[in-house]
Structures are given as structure tokens and as C-alpha cells.
Design a protein around this motif. Structure first.
Motif, PDB file in Angstrom:
ATOM      1  N   ALA A 277       0.436  -0.693   0.531  1.00 17.30           N
ATOM      2  CA  ALA A 277      -0.556  -0.127  -0.179  1.00 17.30           C
ATOM      3  C   ALA A 277       1.114   1.012  -0.479  1.00 17.30           C
ATOM      4  N   GLY A 282      -2.092  -1.769  -4.881  1.00 21.65           N
ATOM      5  CA  GLY A 282      -3.757  -2.927  -4.418  1.00 21.65           C
ATOM      6  C   GLY A 282      -2.898  -4.213  -3.248  1.00 21.65           C
ATOM      7  N   ASP A 292      -4.446 -10.449  -1.896  1.00 17.61           N
ATOM      8  CA  ASP A 292      -4.842  -8.286  -2.504  1.00 17.61           C
ATOM      9  C   ASP A 292      -5.621  -7.978  -1.030  1.00 17.61           C
TER      10      ASP A 292
END
Ligand code: GLV
Ligand code: MG
Length: 313
Positions: A277, A282, A292
Motif C-alpha cells: 500500500a 493494492g 490482495d
């Protein structure tokens, strides 16, 4: 996420719920020192009709006299079904005389939301009349074809509801499944014949913020079979299982506590995703596998379960 987000029920650690016939005072006394997170004193099917009245008295005395909370336990009483004449007095006597010490009422053979509604209405009146400050929770057993057909509606039937349980014995009878065993696999079936029912109940629970709990496994001489039933349930999202004998408690506690390696991996997933992040990504890879935002949710479930168990012990 949907804009619709049902409020989750109060969280409690419920890896194992020990069933104790309330007609047996010695077993009640012993259960106070067991390692199950929940103990339910049974007024229903483990008690013969001639013992119902005495069992009710024993349950009231045990709820009042034993320091269940101090012993780290949630104390539950399973009342008789709404189709019996015992049920109204179970609720009224128990709650009037021990309601301020009782954590949850367990309703068997729930068929539709009105069954829960009736108990909720009685609890609300008695709590108000007696000035109790605690709100007694409700757990319901899904163990009939009618109950399973209405499981989603039952899951939404009362803000007191915390958990639904799969009662395999009555469910087998109600569906005329070809068995006379309490739980376990039928070799005639290619797989797990309880898969659909348990999975359906798990989905109803998770949709409406309840804990899904698996019921009894009758063969107390088959610890391996019990363990496998726990694992199959855990794989589907089941959070805990009944013990009908103290020897089953440790096995349920073991399976329904996330293993250390799983917790360590969950922390690594969260750390990797945090790093990703910061780099504006992502998704990431961990041990060659893609992770994810959904992986973060799975990992958080594991971490939260481990934390709740650690906080309890
Ligand atoms: C539990 O009450 C069951 O019927 O399995
Ligand atoms: Mg039953």
C-alpha cells in the motif's frame, strides 16, 4: 461491500459448548471446572419426562450458585421445545429466579422466526419486571427440515440472537436421512452428507452477524471421527462444536483455535499488504502467491480470533 451491513452479534469465544443434562447434579458440578467456553444445562432431550421438574430446579440452582463467569464460562440453559407444556415454565421459572446470572437461553427445534419472537417477548417482560440489567442472549438450534427451510428468516428474528447451531440428530430424523447415528459420515454417500445443511446455516449466520456452531457427535469412542467433523466444519466457517462428553472438549478447542503457523502467516500477509500500500499497490505476492484486499480480510479474521482466545485465557 453492500450498503446493507447487519450489525454483528456480541462477540464471544465459543470453540466448544459442553452439553450437560440438568437432571445430573454431579455432572453439573464437574462441568464448572472443564475447559469448554460454553456450558449448556439441558432441560430438553437429555432429560426424561419424569425428571423435567427436578432438572429445572437443578439448573436454576446451578446458574445461581456457581461462579460461571469467574470460571471463564458462558452459561446457557436449553429449554424444552415450544411444542411442549414444559417450555413456558422453563422460561418463566428460570429467568425469574436466575435471569440475572444467565448468559443465554438455548431454544431447540426452532422452526420459524415466531418461535424466537415468543421467547424474546417473554425475556423482555421478565427482565423488565425484575429490573435485571443484563440482557439474556438467545441461541437457536436448526434441527428440523422446517428450521432449515426458514434459516435465513430465523437468523434475523431477534437482536438477542447470537448463534445458530446445527443439530444433526434431530435433523437426521426430520429429514429421514438413512442413519441412526448422531453425526458422522455415511459411507453410502460420496462425501459429507451434512455439507449442504451446515453450509447453508453458516451462510445465514454470517450474513446476519451470528456465530455458526456445529452440534453433537455421538460416538465418544471415536475421537478421530470427532476431530475430522470439527475440521470439516471449520473449513466451512463453523466457529465451534458441542462436546457431549468432556473428552471431546480439548479436541474442539484445538481445532477451533487458529494454529500458530496460521496466525504467523496472517500477520505476514497484513505486513506485506501494508508495504504494498505504501508503494501505491493494492496487491502483492507472498511465498509465490498473489494476495490482495480479500486476503487482508481473511488474515484479519484469523488474527482477531487468535486475539479473542488469548484475551480469554
Ligand atoms: C441436537 O439437539 C441434535 O438433535 O443433534
Ligand atoms: Mg435435538
Amino acid at each position: 461491500m453492500s450498503f446493507t451491513q447487519p450489525k454483528p452479534a456480541r462477540q464471544r469465544v465459543q470453540r466448544c459448548e459442553l452439553a450437560v443434562p440438568a437432571s445430573n447434579v454431579k455432572m453439573i458440578e464437574k462441568s464448572a471446572d472443564c475447559d469448554a467456553d460454553f456450558v449448556f444445562l439441558d432441560l430438553e432431550d437429555a432429560v426424561a419426562p419424569g425428571d423435567k421438574v427436578q432438572a429445572r430446579k437443578n439448573a436454576i440452582e446451578a446458574v445461581n450458585d456457581i461462579d460461571w463467569a469467574g470460571k471463564g464460562k458462558t452459561i446457557v440453559v436449553r429449554i424444552n421445545g415450544l411444542d411442549t407444556h414444559y417450555m413456558y415454565r422453563d422460561v418463566i421459572d428460570l429467568v425469574e429466579q436466575a435471569g440475572n446470572k444467565l448468559d443465554t437461553i438455548f431454544i431447540p427445534k426452532v422452526g420459524d422466526p415466531a418461535d424466537v419472537y415468543m421467547v424474546d417477548a417473554l425475556l423482555t417482560q421478565i427482565e423488565e419486571a425484575k429490573g435485571f440489567e443484563n440482557k439474556i442472549a438467545i441461541e437457536a438450534i436448526i434441527e428440523t427440515a422446517l428450521g432449515m427451510a426458514n434459516v435465513e428468516a430465523i437468523a434475523q428474528s431477534s437482536p438477542r440472537l447470537e448463534a445458530l447451531h446445527f443439530g444433526v440428530a434431530d435433523y437426521s430424523a426430520s429429514n429421514r436421512a438413512r442413519t441412526v447415528n448422531i453425526g458422522g459420515l455415511n459411507p453410502d454417500y460420496p462425501g459429507d452428507q451434512w455439507h449442504f445443511a451446515i453450509s447453508r446455516m453458516v451462510v445465514a449466520c454470517r450474513a446476519y452477524g451470528l456465530r455458526p456452531i456445529d452440534g453433537p457427535f455421538g460416538d465418544i469412542k471415536d475421537p478421530e471421527g470427532y476431530m475430522l467433523a470439527c475440521r470439516r466444519g471449520a473449513a466451512l466457517g463453523i466457529e465451534g462444536k458441542w462436546a457431549i462428553h468432556p473428552s471431546q472438549i480439548e479436541m474442539a478447542n484445538e481445532v477451533f483455535s487458529p494454529p500458530e503457523e496460521e496466525v504467523a502467516k496472517a500477520h505476514r500477509i497484513l505486513e506485506e499488504l501494508e508495504k504494498a500500500a505504501k508503494e501505491g499497490k493494492g496487491a502483492a505476492t507472498l511465498d509465490g502467491k498473489m494476495i490482495d484486499a480479500a486476503s487482508a480480510k481473511m488474515a484479519e479474521n484469523v488474527v482477531r480470533a487468535a486475539e479473542a482466545i488469548a484475551a480469554k485465557s
